[in-house]
Design an enzyme around this catalytic site. Sequence first.
Site, PDB file in Angstrom:
ATOM      1  N   HIS A 144      -1.629   9.147  -8.222  1.00  0.00           N
ATOM      2  CA  HIS A 144      -1.514   7.965  -7.352  1.00  0.00           C
ATOM      3  C   HIS A 144      -1.849   6.664  -8.093  1.00  0.00           C
ATOM      4  O   HIS A 144      -1.866   5.596  -7.492  1.00  0.00           O
ATOM      5  CB  HIS A 144      -2.481   8.141  -6.167  1.00  0.00           C
ATOM      6  CG  HIS A 144      -2.133   7.334  -4.946  1.00  0.00           C
ATOM      7  ND1 HIS A 144      -0.969   7.494  -4.231  1.00  0.00           N
ATOM      8  CD2 HIS A 144      -2.799   6.345  -4.291  1.00  0.00           C
ATOM      9  CE1 HIS A 144      -0.937   6.661  -3.202  1.00  0.00           C
ATOM     10  NE2 HIS A 144      -2.034   5.939  -3.220  1.00  0.00           N
ATOM     11  N   ASP A 178      -0.218  13.784  -6.884  1.00  0.00           N
ATOM     12  CA  ASP A 178      -0.933  12.748  -6.122  1.00  0.00           C
ATOM     13  C   ASP A 178      -1.890  13.432  -5.147  1.00  0.00           C
ATOM     14  O   ASP A 178      -1.472  14.219  -4.295  1.00  0.00           O
ATOM     15  CB  ASP A 178       0.124  11.926  -5.372  1.00  0.00           C
ATOM     16  CG  ASP A 178      -0.435  10.700  -4.688  1.00  0.00           C
ATOM     17  OD1 ASP A 178      -1.551  10.773  -4.139  1.00  0.00           O
ATOM     18  OD2 ASP A 178       0.271   9.674  -4.685  1.00  0.00           O
ATOM     19  N   SER A 193       1.715   2.736  -1.925  1.00  0.00           N
ATOM     20  CA  SER A 193       0.820   3.382  -0.957  1.00  0.00           C
ATOM     21  C   SER A 193       0.841   2.606   0.368  1.00  0.00           C
ATOM     22  O   SER A 193       1.915   2.481   0.967  1.00  0.00           O
ATOM     23  CB  SER A 193      -0.581   3.482  -1.574  1.00  0.00           C
ATOM     24  OG  SER A 193      -1.390   4.370  -0.840  1.00  0.00           O
TER      25      SER A 193
END
Lengths: 285, 285
Positions: A262, A229, A153
């Site tokens: 995620h 995600d 991320s």
Amino acid sequence: MSELSTAPELIASNKCFGGWLKRYKHQSASTGTEMVFAIYLPPQAQSKPVPVLYWLSGLTCTDENFTQKAGAQRLAAELGMAIVCPDTSPRGTDHPGEHDSYDFGSAAGFYVNATQAPWAENYRMYDYVVDELPTLIEENFPVTDQRSISGHSMGGHGALICALKNPGRYQSVSAFAPISNPINCPWGEKALGGYLGDDRESWKAWDSCELIATASERLPLLVDQGEADNFLSEQLKPEALKQACEAAGHPLELRMQPGYDHSYFFIATFIGDHLEHHAKALGLK
Amino acid sequence: MSELSTAPELIASNKCFGGWLKRYKHQSASTGTEMVFAIYLPPQAQSKPVPVLYWLSGLTCTDENFTQKAGAQRLAAELGMAIVCPDTSPRGTDHPGEHDSYDFGSAAGFYVNATQAPWAENYRMYDYVVDELPTLIEENFPVTDQRSISGHSMGGHGALICALKNPGRYQSVSAFAPISNPINCPWGEKALGGYLGDDRESWKAWDSCELIATASERLPLLVDQGEADNFLSEQLKPEALKQACEAAGHPLELRMQPGYDHSYFFIATFIGDHLEHHAKALGLK
């Protein structure tokens, strides 16, 4: 004003897959604060220096998320690879607003060097991750100067820009669900605006899609992205990365993973492929 | 007074190694409270029922410690084994002293049926783990009635007593750093005294070393114990387990692991061996 860097002081140690996971604190010259990092030393490091994978974590994380949840030590022990996990921001300062949101300030350093007050004094995570930490690691631990870098991320993007801005410094790079184009997403606009100011031109030096256009080294990018995600379309924008790579002829293996989100369960599922990718580049396979 | 059990209600879902990790809540008839559990369903469960490993966690834990830190899903997905993780105590009640210490009350149910007020009403984790939860799992998920059980510390002992008290109910049993002889250690004395009262004779029905003496089924025990575990000599006492097994002729593979502590890094290192142990007993190898 930054204080000088100090030698790492051990704060925790756990045996894991025949090697040792150790946490250290030290005074950082880059951030002017105490910083904590973790290093996993595989069994092979007891008899010879080993190469290092740097892992950059995402928003809200510390050095511990990856070491506890990714399950990477098992394969790192097999391959003979050290893993170094820095924290995600300076700690211990208390600037106005520093601790008010999950996506700016503490645990959200974005791996840039801030130019705006009050952040410029401490929020220099780019210098810390690219220069200070590897120097400290290579001076104090049984490792070689062969380095790879990955992350998740915010940290996935951090890995991309660290590699793109430093040709020759890393043998390989990969990312999980990177914030691919921060100059064009809410997380990035908030962070870059805060740390770098209103001049959006200045942000481009910290955006992987911009950097890919002019990169002088074209290390192949391995990127995994979950299709389920929650942040995919608004924040992560893998299609921007894909377009930038296609336009520049930059090698990209973008793997869209159906059903994955995620979380660290996604990372754990595919971390083995990433370690294998880095192991080949580091001469371990 | 217990309310009736209700069907599990999904509260979280993450794809992981091709299967799904899901968390559910339901009203438990055993505890009279809402209970949360996690189940990992491997990819094979999409086409056929799979056997189940029950994992009992230790003091301070919830269902999440194992699923996030042990790295077990990787091999469970390969083997085709579901893993069910209950919580470590009832939640949502507020008896005097229930939340004051880490080793009694909430997150410290010790997998017994309490007999003493006020605990007897809710602290019935043994009934929950041995009867109610497997019934619910087998009615609501694609699993067989083939079960194994393992756990850590308080939960390692929980696994031992669940198996020893229920011949034929589990195909295999193992433990990490179990509190082997709770009637003779501070953690056990506090918990058994609180839940069962002052009559120490009544505690013996919940002590693995006592149960081994008279067991009617002698499932081989696989036990891993770190030699650098801070709780080794005062609380865990593997030598008591060893002596009880030797005296009764109960098969025990006690593996003392040099350098390993009480953490999930220890569990992650050896969980693969335990899954293989259970997979053989469950007919997966």
